[in-house]
Design a protein around this motif. Structure first.
Motif, PDB file in Angstrom:
ATOM      1  N   SER A 342      25.803  30.163  31.777  1.00  0.00           N
ATOM      2  CA  SER A 342      25.283  31.497  32.080  1.00  0.00           C
ATOM      3  C   SER A 342      26.194  32.626  31.649  1.00  0.00           C
ATOM      4  O   SER A 342      25.791  33.792  31.657  1.00  0.00           O
ATOM      5  CB  SER A 342      25.032  31.613  33.594  1.00  0.00           C
ATOM      6  OG  SER A 342      26.251  31.478  34.315  1.00  0.00           O
ATOM      7  N   GLY A 343      27.439  32.295  31.276  1.00  0.00           N
ATOM      8  CA  GLY A 343      28.383  33.338  30.909  1.00  0.00           C
ATOM      9  C   GLY A 343      28.992  34.043  32.100  1.00  0.00           C
ATOM     10  O   GLY A 343      29.653  35.076  31.943  1.00  0.00           O
ATOM     11  N   LEU A 344      28.805  33.497  33.313  1.00  0.00           N
ATOM     12  CA  LEU A 344      29.360  34.095  34.523  1.00  0.00           C
ATOM     13  C   LEU A 344      30.633  33.356  34.924  1.00  0.00           C
ATOM     14  O   LEU A 344      30.950  32.287  34.401  1.00  0.00           O
ATOM     15  CB  LEU A 344      28.338  34.031  35.658  1.00  0.00           C
ATOM     16  CG  LEU A 344      27.014  34.759  35.415  1.00  0.00           C
ATOM     17  CD1 LEU A 344      26.022  34.443  36.519  1.00  0.00           C
ATOM     18  CD2 LEU A 344      27.241  36.271  35.326  1.00  0.00           C
ATOM     19  N   GLU A 345      31.356  33.928  35.881  1.00  0.00           N
ATOM     20  CA  GLU A 345      32.574  33.297  36.383  1.00  0.00           C
ATOM     21  C   GLU A 345      32.237  32.382  37.551  1.00  0.00           C
ATOM     22  O   GLU A 345      31.362  32.698  38.354  1.00  0.00           O
ATOM     23  CB  GLU A 345      33.574  34.365  36.833  1.00  0.00           C
ATOM     24  CG  GLU A 345      34.904  33.786  37.295  1.00  0.00           C
ATOM     25  CD  GLU A 345      35.894  34.861  37.710  1.00  0.00           C
ATOM     26  OE1 GLU A 345      36.971  34.509  38.222  1.00  0.00           O
ATOM     27  OE2 GLU A 345      35.577  36.051  37.529  1.00  0.00           O
ATOM     28  N   ALA A 346      32.922  31.239  37.616  1.00  0.00           N
ATOM     29  CA  ALA A 346      32.737  30.316  38.739  1.00  0.00           C
ATOM     30  C   ALA A 346      33.821  30.590  39.771  1.00  0.00           C
ATOM     31  O   ALA A 346      34.964  30.205  39.580  1.00  0.00           O
ATOM     32  CB  ALA A 346      32.818  28.864  38.265  1.00  0.00           C
ATOM     33  N   PRO A 347      33.501  31.273  40.889  1.00  0.00           N
ATOM     34  CA  PRO A 347      34.527  31.566  41.904  1.00  0.00           C
ATOM     35  C   PRO A 347      35.060  30.270  42.496  1.00  0.00           C
ATOM     36  O   PRO A 347      34.312  29.303  42.663  1.00  0.00           O
ATOM     37  CB  PRO A 347      33.761  32.386  42.946  1.00  0.00           C
ATOM     38  CG  PRO A 347      32.505  32.836  42.269  1.00  0.00           C
ATOM     39  CD  PRO A 347      32.186  31.781  41.261  1.00  0.00           C
ATOM     40  N   PRO A 348      36.360  30.225  42.826  1.00  0.00           N
ATOM     41  CA  PRO A 348      36.910  29.003  43.425  1.00  0.00           C
ATOM     42  C   PRO A 348      36.386  28.801  44.840  1.00  0.00           C
ATOM     43  O   PRO A 348      35.970  29.738  45.509  1.00  0.00           O
ATOM     44  CB  PRO A 348      38.423  29.261  43.427  1.00  0.00           C
ATOM     45  CG  PRO A 348      38.541  30.748  43.444  1.00  0.00           C
ATOM     46  CD  PRO A 348      37.371  31.279  42.660  1.00  0.00           C
TER      47      PRO A 348
END
Length: 460
Positions: A342-348
Motif C-alpha cells: 500500500s505504500g504506507l508505514e507499518a507501525p510497530p
C-alpha cells in the motif's frame, strides 16, 4: 523504576555542570547516563542498535547539535535525539524538529521535564528496535527457498522440517487443518522446495467449482463432447503435467467424481470428456481438508478407497491458538507485506497490542490475523486492537485463555523478541529487559528458550 544498567542515555554538552546535573537526574530516574563533552566523542561511542536516546545541547564548539542530529539521522533515523535550546530560541527549536529531532528542551528546564522526554524517547526506541528485529527475521526467512513458514514455536518448526523432508520425495500428500490455518501456503511450500518447482502449481478449490462443470475443469473435454463444448479444453490435471495439483477442500468433491479421481491417481492418466485415449500425467497431488476424512468415509460421506489413496503422507497444520508465541511475528510479517503493497508505514506493535493479540482466540486462524494486520496498516493510529479482537472473536470468548496463562505468553513473547533483537546475547537481553541475569536464566529455562538458537539464526 528502570534497571540503571539497562537503558543508556547519552548526555552531550560542553558545560560540565549541565552534564553532571542531567546525569544525576536521569540516574535517580533509573537510567544509565553516559556524559560526553562533545559531539565527536559521542559519535565515536555510538554503536549500531544503541538501545537508549541522545540528549545534546545545540550550541557547542566544534560539531554543534544540529550537525550531530544530521549525522545521527544518517546513521540511524529511528534513534531519538533530544536537543537543548537556549531560552526563547524558538526558531532553532522549529528547525531542529524539522530536521527530525525527537523533542527539544528549553533552558532552563525542570528535572521532571527531562525525565518525561527521555522516558517517551526510550519507549519509542524500544518499539523501533523490536520492529527492526522482526523485519530482520522476516527478511532472513524471505531468503529461504519457497514460501516462508513464519514462526519460532516447536509446532511450526516441526511442520517446516516435515515440509522440507516431504518435498524431496514425490509422494502424494494430505493436509489437514482448520479453515484459515494456512494449508494453501504449506502446499506451495512443498511444491516450491521440490524438483517440480519449475513446473506449474495448479490450485483447485473443490468447494467453489460448480458440480456441473467440475469434471470438465479437472479433466478437460473434446470439441462437441456436450452442448456448449465448441472447442477442446485442456483440464487442470493435464495443464499441471510436470508440476503439482492442489485439491483444496477435497471433502467437497461430489461422490460421483471421487471414483474418477481415484482412477486418475492410480493410473496417472486422464481421459478428456468425449475422448477415448488416455493422456499420461506426470503430477504430484496435494489434497487439503478441514474435516476428518476417515470419519467422513466411515459415515459414507467420502469414498474410503480414495481416502486411503490420498493418505500416503498426512501433515496436520496447527491452528494459531496452538502456537500463540508466533502471533507477534506473524502479525508484523503481514503488516510489513501490507505496508509494502500500500505504500504506507507499518507501525510497530506496542505492549498493549501484543497482549491483546495473544489473548484473542483466533477462530479464523492465520487468515483472520492477516486481515487484522492489513486493517491496522490501513487505519494506523485510529485502529484499536482490543475492539477489533472483541468484535471478531465474540463468539469464541469462552475459549480465551485464563489470565495467568495470558501473562506467561506475554512474558515469553517479550523475552523471545529481546533474544532475537540482541542476537542471543544474554547480557544485553537482561539489561534491555531490566532483569538480573539469574532471573533471566530462570525464565529461559521455564519457557524452553535457548540463547544459542538466536545466535545461530543470526549467522550469515
Amino acid at each position: 523504576m528502570h534497571d540503571p544498567a539497562a537503558i543508556p542515555v547519552m548526555i552531550i554538552d560542553d558545560e560540565p555542570h549541565l552534564r553532571i546535573t542531567a546525569g544525576q537526574t536521569l540516574e535517580l530516574a533509573g537510567y544509565a547516563p553516559a556524559p560526553y563533552p562533545g559531539a565527536e566523542e559521542a559519535l565515536a561511542a555510538l554503536a549500531p542498535d544503541f538501545p537508549g536516546v541522545v540528549v545534546s545541547d545545540i550550541r557547542m564548539p566544534g560539531m554543534d547539535g544540529m550537525a550531530l542530529l544530521r549525522e545521527v539521522r544518517q546513521r540511524d533515523p529511528d534513534l531519538p535525539v533530544i536537543l537543548i535550546t537556549g531560552h526563547g530560541d524558538i526558531s532553532t527549536a522549529v528547525e531542529a524538529m524539522r530536521e527530525g529531532a525527537w523533542d527539544f528542551l528549553e533552558k532552563p528546564f525542570a528535572a521532571e521535564r527531562l525525565v518525561e522526554v527521555v522516558r517517551r524517547g526510550v519507549e519509542k526506541r524500544r518499539l523501533s528496535l523490536e520492529n527492526r528485529a522482526l523485519k530482520a527475521e522476516l527478511e532472513a526467512q524471505q531468503s529461504a527457498l519457497g514460501p516462508r513458514l513464519v514462526g519460532r514455536t516447536a509446532a511450526i518448526q516441526r511442520l517446516a522440517a516435515m515440509v522440507q523432508r516431504i518435498s524431496q520425495v514425490d509422494a502424494d500428500v494430505l493436509l489437514y487443518g482448520e479453515t484459515g490455518a494456512g494449508k494453501d501456503l504449506v502446499a506451495r511450500a512443498i511444491h516450491e522446495r521440490s524438483q517440480r518447482a519449475s513446473h506449474p502449481f495448479v490450485a483447485i478449490n473443490c468447494g467453489a467449482v460448480p458440480e456441473s462443470t467440475i469434471e470438465s475443469e479437472l479433466f478437460g473435454h473434446e470439441k462437441g463432447a456436450f452442448t456448449g463444448a465448441v472447442e477442446r479444453r485442456i483440464g487442470k490435471f493435464e495443464h499441471a503435467s510436470g508440476g503439482t495439483v492442489f485439491l483444496d477442500e477435497i471433502e467437497s468433491m461430489p461422490l460421483s467424481l471421487q471414483v474418477k479421481l481415484l482412477r486418475v491417481l492410480q493410473e496417472r492418466s486422464v481421459e478428456r470428456l468425449g475422448a477415448n485415449v488416455p493422456v499420461p500425467l506426470d503430477i504430484r497431488v496435494i489434497a487439503a481438508t478441514k474435516v476428518d476424512l476417515k470419519a467422513a468415509a466411515e459415515a459414507g460421506e467420502f469414498r474410503e478407497d480414495l481416502y486411503y489413496r490420498l493418505n500416503v503422507v498426512t501433515l496436520p497444520i496447527p491452528p494459531l491458538r496452538e502456537r500463540r508465541e508466533d502471533i507477534p511475528l506473524l502479525f508484523q510479517h503481514f503488516a510489513v507485506v501490507a505496508a509494502n503493497r500500500s505504500g504506507l508505514e507499518a507501525p510497530p506493535l506496542d505492549a498493549a497490542g501484543i497482549s491483546a493479540l495473544l489473548a484473542h482466540d483466533w477462530p479464523g486462524n492465520v487468515r483472520e490475523l492477516r486481515n487484522l494486520a492489513e486493517r491496522y496498516v490501513l487505519l494506523g493510529a485510529a485502529f484499536d486492537y482490543r475492539l477489533e479482537a472483541l468484535l471478531e472473536g465474540a463468539e469464541s470468548e469462552a475459549g480465551e485463555l485464563p489470565l495467568p496463562q495470558q501473562v506467561e505468553l506475554f512474558e515469553k513473547s517479550l523475552i523471545d523478541q529481546a533474544l532475537a533483537r540482541h542476537r542471543g546475547r544474554v547480557t544485553e537481553v537482561a539489561e534491555g529487559l531490566g532483569l538480573p541475569r539469574k532471573t533471566l536464566y530462570d525464565k529461559l529455562k521455564k519457557y524452553g528458550l535457548k540463547a544459542e538458537d538466536y545466535r545461530q539464526s543470526a549467522a550469515p
